[in-house]
Design a protein around this motif. Structure first.
Motif, PDB file in Angstrom:
ATOM      1  N   MET A  31     -60.434  80.143 128.182  1.00 45.80           N
ATOM      2  CA  MET A  31     -60.669  78.712 128.314  1.00 45.80           C
ATOM      3  C   MET A  31     -62.157  78.450 128.150  1.00 45.80           C
ATOM      4  O   MET A  31     -62.985  79.290 128.527  1.00 45.80           O
ATOM      5  N   GLY A  32     -62.483  77.304 127.602  1.00 43.99           N
ATOM      6  CA  GLY A  32     -63.882  77.018 127.368  1.00 43.99           C
ATOM      7  C   GLY A  32     -64.186  75.541 127.400  1.00 43.99           C
ATOM      8  O   GLY A  32     -63.289  74.710 127.547  1.00 43.99           O
ATOM      9  N   VAL A  45     -70.261  75.118 124.825  1.00 45.03           N
ATOM     10  CA  VAL A  45     -71.092  75.164 126.021  1.00 45.03           C
ATOM     11  C   VAL A  45     -70.873  76.466 126.788  1.00 45.03           C
ATOM     12  O   VAL A  45     -71.816  77.175 127.099  1.00 45.03           O
ATOM     13  N   ALA A  46     -69.629  76.771 127.094  1.00 45.67           N
ATOM     14  CA  ALA A  46     -69.336  77.960 127.889  1.00 45.67           C
ATOM     15  C   ALA A  46     -67.867  78.317 127.728  1.00 45.67           C
ATOM     16  O   ALA A  46     -67.045  77.476 127.345  1.00 45.67           O
ATOM     17  N   ALA A  47     -67.546  79.567 128.045  1.00 44.90           N
ATOM     18  CA  ALA A  47     -66.157  80.019 128.000  1.00 44.90           C
ATOM     19  C   ALA A  47     -65.981  81.182 128.956  1.00 44.90           C
ATOM     20  O   ALA A  47     -66.934  81.917 129.247  1.00 44.90           O
ATOM     21  N   MET A  48     -64.747  81.338 129.427  1.00 43.46           N
ATOM     22  CA  MET A  48     -64.434  82.442 130.337  1.00 43.46           C
ATOM     23  C   MET A  48     -62.996  82.880 130.104  1.00 43.46           C
ATOM     24  O   MET A  48     -62.107  82.037 129.922  1.00 43.46           O
ATOM     25  N   SER A 102     -65.324  83.340 123.432  1.00 41.64           N
ATOM     26  CA  SER A 102     -66.639  82.750 123.212  1.00 41.64           C
ATOM     27  C   SER A 102     -66.473  81.271 122.899  1.00 41.64           C
ATOM     28  O   SER A 102     -65.439  80.855 122.379  1.00 41.64           O
ATOM     29  N   PRO A 103     -67.478  80.471 123.208  1.00 41.28           N
ATOM     30  CA  PRO A 103     -67.368  79.024 122.997  1.00 41.28           C
ATOM     31  C   PRO A 103     -67.613  78.604 121.541  1.00 41.28           C
ATOM     32  O   PRO A 103     -68.563  77.890 121.230  1.00 41.28           O
ATOM     33  N   ARG A 107     -62.017  79.431 118.012  1.00 43.85           N
ATOM     34  CA  ARG A 107     -61.382  80.344 118.972  1.00 43.85           C
ATOM     35  C   ARG A 107     -60.219  79.684 119.691  1.00 43.85           C
ATOM     36  O   ARG A 107     -59.374  80.352 120.275  1.00 43.85           O
ATOM     37  N   PHE A 108     -60.182  78.362 119.678  1.00 44.70           N
ATOM     38  CA  PHE A 108     -59.258  77.634 120.531  1.00 44.70           C
ATOM     39  C   PHE A 108     -58.233  76.824 119.736  1.00 44.70           C
ATOM     40  O   PHE A 108     -58.545  76.261 118.689  1.00 44.70           O
ATOM     41  N   SER A 109     -57.016  76.766 120.284  1.00 44.99           N
ATOM     42  CA  SER A 109     -55.945  76.017 119.646  1.00 44.99           C
ATOM     43  C   SER A 109     -55.478  74.829 120.476  1.00 44.99           C
ATOM     44  O   SER A 109     -54.707  74.000 119.997  1.00 44.99           O
TER      45      SER A 109
END
Length: 121
Positions: A31-32, A45-48, A102-103, A107-109
């Protein structure tokens, strides 16, 4: 179907703090957070990830931190020492895929609808 919901945005003066929360209805390995100011491109900004591995971009490192309460489903972005240039719509993002978290947008859907952060001088 809304998969990610952000909350916690608002208006603060420079130097203030806000906590942005994101709640997901589906499991996300990663998640980011991203932000987009008017007339500018969306930036990470950020992701974890669920293991707690996190990345925070240099431009906000030392001021913003990220944490999670229910790994894979909830995450919080802690915004401290806010500056007027932090004004933007902040988006939560998620991905069920494993791997480096990584942000970066690709990377994200899954994406939330965003929450507005306004910092006045």
């Amino acid at each position: 179907q809304v998969q990610l919901v952000e909350s916690g945005g608002g208006s603060v003066q420079a130097g203030g703090s806000l906590n942005l929360s994101c709640v997901g209805s589906l499991y996300n390995y990663c998640m980011g957070w991203f932000r987009q100011a008017p007339g500018k491109e969306r930036e990470g900004v950020a992701a974890m990830d669920v293991r707690g591995n996190s990345r925070v971009v240099e431009s906000v490192k030392g001021r913003f931190t990220i944490s999670q309460d229910n790994a894979g489903f909830t995450q919080t972005l802690h915004l401290n020492m806010l500056k007027p240039e932090d004004t933007a719509t902040y988006y939560c993002a998620g991905s069920p895929s494993t791997g480096v978290c990584s942000p970066t947008p690709g990377r994200f859907s899954r994406w939330g609808q965003g929450t507005q952060v306004t910092v006045s001088s």
